[in-house]
Write a protein that holds these residues in place. Structure first.
Motif, short mmCIF file in Angstrom:
data_model
loop_
_atom_site.label_atom_id
_atom_site.label_comp_id
_atom_site.label_asym_id
_atom_site.label_seq_id
_atom_site.Cartn_x
_atom_site.Cartn_y
_atom_site.Cartn_z
N PRO A 39 0.79 -1.23 0.00
CA PRO A 39 0.00 0.00 0.00
C PRO A 39 0.83 1.28 0.00
N ALA A 40 2.05 1.23 0.53
CA ALA A 40 2.87 2.44 0.64
C ALA A 40 3.19 3.06 -0.72
N VAL A 41 3.24 2.24 -1.78
CA VAL A 41 3.62 2.78 -3.09
C VAL A 41 2.42 3.22 -3.92
N LEU A 42 1.21 2.90 -3.46
CA LEU A 42 0.03 3.18 -4.28
C LEU A 42 -0.23 4.67 -4.50
N PRO A 43 -0.05 5.54 -3.48
CA PRO A 43 -0.30 6.97 -3.73
C PRO A 43 0.55 7.52 -4.87
N ALA A 44 1.82 7.10 -4.95
CA ALA A 44 2.67 7.59 -6.04
C ALA A 44 2.21 7.05 -7.38
N LEU A 45 1.76 5.80 -7.41
CA LEU A 45 1.29 5.23 -8.66
C LEU A 45 -0.01 5.87 -9.12
N GLU A 46 -0.82 6.30 -8.18
CA GLU A 46 -2.07 6.98 -8.54
C GLU A 46 -1.81 8.29 -9.26
N VAL A 81 -3.26 -5.21 16.08
CA VAL A 81 -3.54 -5.15 14.65
C VAL A 81 -3.80 -3.73 14.17
N GLY A 82 -4.42 -2.91 15.02
CA GLY A 82 -4.83 -1.57 14.61
C GLY A 82 -3.73 -0.74 13.94
N PRO A 83 -2.57 -0.57 14.56
CA PRO A 83 -1.50 0.22 13.94
C PRO A 83 -1.02 -0.37 12.62
N LEU A 84 -1.02 -1.70 12.51
CA LEU A 84 -0.59 -2.33 11.26
C LEU A 84 -1.55 -1.98 10.13
N VAL A 85 -2.85 -2.03 10.39
CA VAL A 85 -3.85 -1.70 9.38
C VAL A 85 -3.74 -0.23 8.99
N THR A 86 -3.55 0.63 9.99
CA THR A 86 -3.50 2.07 9.74
C THR A 86 -2.24 2.48 8.99
N TYR A 87 -1.08 2.03 9.46
CA TYR A 87 0.17 2.54 8.92
C TYR A 87 0.78 1.68 7.82
N LYS A 88 0.51 0.39 7.84
CA LYS A 88 1.05 -0.48 6.79
C LYS A 88 0.11 -0.54 5.58
N PHE A 89 -1.20 -0.54 5.86
CA PHE A 89 -2.16 -0.72 4.77
C PHE A 89 -2.86 0.57 4.36
N HIS A 90 -2.60 1.65 5.09
CA HIS A 90 -3.19 2.94 4.75
C HIS A 90 -4.71 2.83 4.57
N GLY A 91 -5.32 2.03 5.42
CA GLY A 91 -6.76 1.87 5.39
C GLY A 91 -7.27 0.85 4.40
N LEU A 137 10.90 -18.03 19.70
CA LEU A 137 10.27 -18.77 18.61
C LEU A 137 10.81 -18.26 17.28
N GLN A 138 10.66 -19.07 16.24
CA GLN A 138 11.06 -18.66 14.90
C GLN A 138 9.82 -18.39 14.05
N LEU A 139 9.83 -17.25 13.37
CA LEU A 139 8.72 -16.86 12.49
C LEU A 139 9.20 -16.89 11.04
N LYS A 140 8.56 -17.71 10.24
CA LYS A 140 8.91 -17.81 8.82
C LYS A 140 7.95 -16.97 7.98
N THR A 141 8.52 -16.32 6.98
CA THR A 141 7.72 -15.54 6.04
C THR A 141 8.44 -15.57 4.69
N SER A 142 7.81 -14.96 3.69
CA SER A 142 8.43 -14.92 2.36
C SER A 142 9.44 -13.78 2.29
N THR A 143 10.17 -13.72 1.18
CA THR A 143 11.15 -12.65 1.00
C THR A 143 10.50 -11.36 0.48
N ASP A 144 9.20 -11.39 0.21
CA ASP A 144 8.51 -10.17 -0.19
C ASP A 144 8.75 -9.09 0.86
N ARG A 145 9.19 -7.91 0.43
CA ARG A 145 9.60 -6.87 1.39
C ARG A 145 8.47 -6.44 2.30
N PHE A 146 7.29 -6.30 1.72
CA PHE A 146 6.17 -5.84 2.54
C PHE A 146 5.82 -6.89 3.59
N ARG A 147 5.76 -8.17 3.18
CA ARG A 147 5.41 -9.22 4.14
C ARG A 147 6.49 -9.35 5.21
#
Length: 515
Positions: A242-249, A291-301, A353-363
């Motif tokens: 979501p962070a790059v969408l405003p520029a693409l718009e 979850v609230g801050p993640l939705v607000t700041y990572k997903f921009h709503g 604990l170990q948390l696994k995720t993909s190499t996608d930067r956003f994830r």
């Protein structure tokens, strides 16, 4: 490089590229995807990408629309003959891409092949209630069930293949150069990163207006953005942060299209052994995730906080309490589970604990925020990023403690039976295709899920409310959010509207225009 700095660099690259002269794109429409489809045979596809691309080539009898309502596709109509029998009539004049007629015999062969050990379909478990498929005549087919099974219509989305390709050597041919009756037919796949489809003139709704459809795998988000800005791509669907969408718009050559989505993101637990086998530890971790801050700041709503798998708009959603952010309660639960705070705040962690995720930067950036939130509650987390194929294989085989993933779309609530029933734990016996990847085993939940699959809609709603309450007690995952469906499209692609489920099938109704 911190996640914040990565996004700043990406935004800077976007700004530099804006206004640059577009390069001449390849002929046709180019779609960028994050990972290659593991197969184009829908009987074998497990990933969302594989299923969505396969749907363009080999559609099923029925598909569920954005509201979850079954809609005929290759079927012209369907009717329930009894609680254990459904009859479907095929559209007249259906043909496969090779010109051969699509008949009820092909439908029967496709579904019969699910039980062929040589096919080894990981989706076979979805059809255990199906006793047999009867060919009434060339256009009429009946599905006979061992027991009432309410989700049957939603499961008739399986792509229909020619009877001669349903078994034996036909499986290999179907995997290499698939034949179906969909709007696009296979043209070439020189390697796993490139796939080209062309319109099928014999499609029952008429040939699509797009002259050629290229799928290209671009694993790096920055490259996906730059390819859009340079005019070398026409569609990226749910694969940009979501962070790059405003520029693409702000880029005149692009449009950003959004709609509420049904995808469900979650933090998964391995319940087989170790601290996470204790529901108190899982509940404690749930109370440490804000979850609230993640939705607000990572997903921009562009997401809605989730209290479970089902989005609020789903007919089976129930207003259960969910897992509120409550660090003091988390500390109490960890103490009770035998993980006291050894040094007080800022000292050694209670557990690691170990948390696994993909190499996608956003994830990965989301995983790092979760790491920080859990650390504040005394839970140390090592984040390990893996190439998606390796990561997904580890998840399927239970090689993890924590992981983050999302269900691409939530259509039929029976998906909760796939995700949480003890009969659906991945194993060698089911070719690692079970969706209960955390290995939750609970007899009371199993009984509720089984009963909900057998009864009519009003009764199902009440049963699913109890299912959601039980999941709130067991906490097999931490519900995170439901992400919007977001498409970035070039001005060359007109008429494309993103579906709530993130499907590619709207491409069949789109057209290409030269700027």
């Amino acid at each position: 490089m911190t996640p914040l700095l990565r996004h700043a660099v990406l935004a800077f690259l976007v700004a530099l590229t804006l206004g640059c002269r577009a390069e001449r794109p390849p002929p046709g429409i180019t779609v960028l995807i994050e990972a290659p489809p593991e197969t184009l045979d829908s009987r074998l596809a497990l990933s969302a990408t594989g299923q969505r691309v396969a749907q363009l080539i080999t559609p099923g009898l029925i598909v569920c629309d954005d509201s979850g309502t079954p809609v005929p596709v290759l079927a012209e109509s369907f009717r329930e003959l009894s609680p254990t029998s459904v009859e479907l009539t095929l559209r007249p004049g259906l043909t496969f891409h090779d010109g051969s007629a699509l008949t009820a015999e092909d439908v029967k062969a496709t579904y019969d092949s699910l039980w062929d050990k040589a096919i080894a379909s990981p989706r076979a478990e979805r059809y255990t209630a199906l006793e047999r498929v009867e060919v009434v005549d060339a256009r009429t087919v009946r599905f006979h069930l061992r027991r009432p099974f309410a989700p049957l219509l939603a499961d008739l989305s399986l792509g229909i293949v020619p009877a001669e390709r349903a078994f034996g050597e036909g499986k290999e041919a179907q995997g290499q150069a698939p034949i179906g009756a969909g709007p696009f037919r296979f043209e070439s796949q020189p390697d796993e990163d490139h796939l080209t489809l062309v319109p099928f003139a014999g499609y029952y709704r008429g040939a699509p207006a797009i002259p050629r459809l290229h799928f290209r795998v671009v694993r790096d988000e920055t490259t996906r953005v730059l390819e859009l800005l340079k005019g070398r791509a026409d569609l990226v669907l749910n694969a940009l942060s979501p962070a790059v969408l405003p520029a693409l718009e702000r880029e005149p050559s692009l449009r950003v299209l959004t709609r509420p989505g049904t995808g469900f993101a979650y933090l998964g637990f391995n319940l087989r052994t170790g601290p996470l086998a204790d529901a108190r530890v899982r509940r404690a971790l749930c109370h440490l995730v804000d979850v609230g801050p993640l939705v607000t700041y990572k997903f921009h709503g562009l997401a809605e906080p989730a209290n479970g798998m089902l989005p609020r708009t789903h007919w089976a959603w129930a207003p259960v309490a969910g897992c509120r952010y409550d660090p003091p309660e988390a500390a109490r639960l960890l103490d009770e589970a035998g993980f006291p705070d050894p040094d007080g705040p800022g000292g050694r962690p209670r557990l690691t604990l170990q948390l696994k995720t993909s190499t996608d930067r956003f994830r990965r950036s989301v995983a790092l925020v979760l790491q920080e939130q859990l650390a504040r509650g005394g839970v140390g987390v090592e984040v390990r990023s893996l190439e998606f194929g390796t990561f997904f294989n580890d998840v399927r085989r239970g090689n993890f403690e924590l992981f983050t993933l999302k269900w691409a779309s939530i259509i039929e609530p029976d998906l909760m039976r796939s995700a949480y029933h003890s009969g659906n734990v991945p194993s060698e016996a089911n070719h690692w295709g079970g969706f209960n990847r955390g290995a939750l085993r609970d007899e009371a939940l199993d009984a509720l899920l089984d009963e909900a699959s057998r009864v009519s809609t009003p009764e199902r709603q009440a049963l699913y409310a109890r299912v959601q309450e039980r999941l709130g007690v067991l906490v097999p995952v931490v519900p995170l959010w439901h992400e919007n469906s977001v498409a970035v499209v070039s001005r060359r692609l007109e008429g494309f509207e993103p579906s709530a489920h993130g499907m590619f099938i709207p491409l069949a109704n789109a057209r290409m225009v030269e700027p």
